[in-house]
Design an enzyme around this catalytic site. Structure first.
Site, mmCIF file in Angstrom:
data_model
loop_
_atom_site.group_PDB
_atom_site.id
_atom_site.type_symbol
_atom_site.label_atom_id
_atom_site.label_comp_id
_atom_site.label_asym_id
_atom_site.label_seq_id
_atom_site.Cartn_x
_atom_site.Cartn_y
_atom_site.Cartn_z
ATOM 1 N N GLN A 41 32.751 47.885 -5.190
ATOM 2 C CA GLN A 41 34.115 47.454 -4.858
ATOM 3 C C GLN A 41 35.110 47.815 -5.979
ATOM 4 O OE1 GLN A 41 35.612 46.412 -2.133
ATOM 5 N NE2 GLN A 41 33.699 46.716 -1.039
ATOM 6 N N SER A 42 34.818 48.863 -6.725
ATOM 7 C CA SER A 42 35.682 49.267 -7.839
ATOM 8 C C SER A 42 37.074 49.694 -7.370
ATOM 9 C CB SER A 42 35.016 50.437 -8.572
ATOM 10 O OG SER A 42 35.937 51.066 -9.439
ATOM 11 N N ASN A 43 38.094 49.070 -7.935
ATOM 12 C CA ASN A 43 39.470 49.507 -7.681
ATOM 13 C C ASN A 43 39.734 50.836 -8.379
ATOM 14 O OD1 ASN A 43 40.426 46.985 -6.342
ATOM 15 N ND2 ASN A 43 39.856 46.123 -8.335
#
Ligand code: PLP
Length: 293
Positions: A41-43
């Site tokens: 879920q890395s921005n």
């Protein structure tokens, strides 16, 4: 509140600032491929993939965990930009980047490595630039505290250097997001090192030590990406009272820390606090099951 959730670039966030400098460097060096790493879920990975699409660079993401049946949140957005995704199991901090970079070079590509979170000297420098921007927007001499989520260190290192260069007196409080169990270098030391490297990089004559760093690790809870009651409460309060979206991993945790500092009397009515909203709301969708009533 400084609204870096509104920076633009595929739903915004603090990585827009870092990527503006980092990808300029990649293109200036003649690279045609970028590679970076993060959690699923890395921005940072979402924004890197978007920027690479915009600049027509080939993009490789090395993501922690394994491919889910149904991508959601940031990962869903990643797939729309069509990067090549390498699933790396336990390795969410770029441990597999050297191996993949070597393979890309062997194929005749010119890969550019963007470290975990974009926390290179250039990434950190973008937050010196961000503090200069802030000066044009508000009177910062009356601020008592500047509070933000700190996780790969670039934001923190850049703000430390910017604050020193601009000779500001407010307390810069990074709320630590990650327990950092697997870090080779302890996170506080990593931030100081990066601040010093960035200082050298721009020929500033400033050296930082532990005395210059405030990293508050009271709110890491069950660790990186594990949403608990404090984050949920902070997200709910900010939504209900301000109409502003926080995220479960970073800004929800940092705001929970800020709220706790108010409740415990560490922050008072006399203080003038700036919360730096670093973005992240796209991951809310991946945490839908945590918000069931
Ligand atoms: C990456 C990120 C941070 C932390 O910034 P670092 O420079 O990595 O410490 C905070 N909030 C959000 C939403 C992020 O994506």
């Amino acid at each position: 509140m400084k609204r870096d959730d509104l920076t633009g670039l595929a739903l915004g966030g603090n990585k827009t600032r870092k990527l503006a400098f980092i990808l300029h460097d990649a293109i200036a060096k003649g690279c045609d491929t970028v590679i970076t790493a993060g959690a699923s879920q890395s921005n940072h990975c979402r924004q890197t993939a978007a920027a690479a699409a915009q600049l027509q660079l080939e993009c490789h993401l090395v993501l922690g965990g394994q491919a889910p049946d149904t991508p959601n949140g940031n990962l869903l957005l990643d797939t729309l930009f069509e990067p090549k995704i390498h699933w790396a199991g336990q390795h969410r901090k770029g441990e597999d980047i050297p191996k993949i970079t070597k393979a890309l070079a062997a194929q005749g590509k010119k890969p550019y490595v963007i470290p975990y979170g974009g926390s290179s000297e250039l990434g950190a420098y973008s937050f010196v630039n961000a503090l200069e921007e802030l000066e044009t927007q508000i009177e910062t001499n009356t601020l008592s505290h500047l509070i933000f989520a700190s996780s790969s260190g670039g934001t923190h290192a850049g703000l430390m250097l910017g604050k020193a260069l601009l000779n500001k007196q407010y307390e810069l409080i990074g709320i630590n997001i990650d327990k950092g169990e697997t870090d080779a270098v302890p996170f506080d030391q990593f931030i100081i090192n990066l601040a010093n490297k960035t200082s050298q990089f721009i020929n500033a004559n400033i050296t930082f030590s532990h005395d210059d760093l405030i990293l508050n690790s009271d709110y890491v809870g069950e660790g990186y990406g594990v949403v608990g009651e404090p984050e949920k409460e902070a997200i709910a309060l900010m939504a209900k009272h301000e109409g502003i979206l926080l995220d479960p991993v970073y800004t929800g945790r940092a705001m929970a820390g800020l709220i706790d500092m108010i409740r415990s009397g560490k922050l008072t009515q006399q203080d003038k606090v700036l919360f730096w909203h670093t973005g992240g709301a796209p991951s809310l969708f991946a945490y839908a099951d945590k918000f069931k009533h």
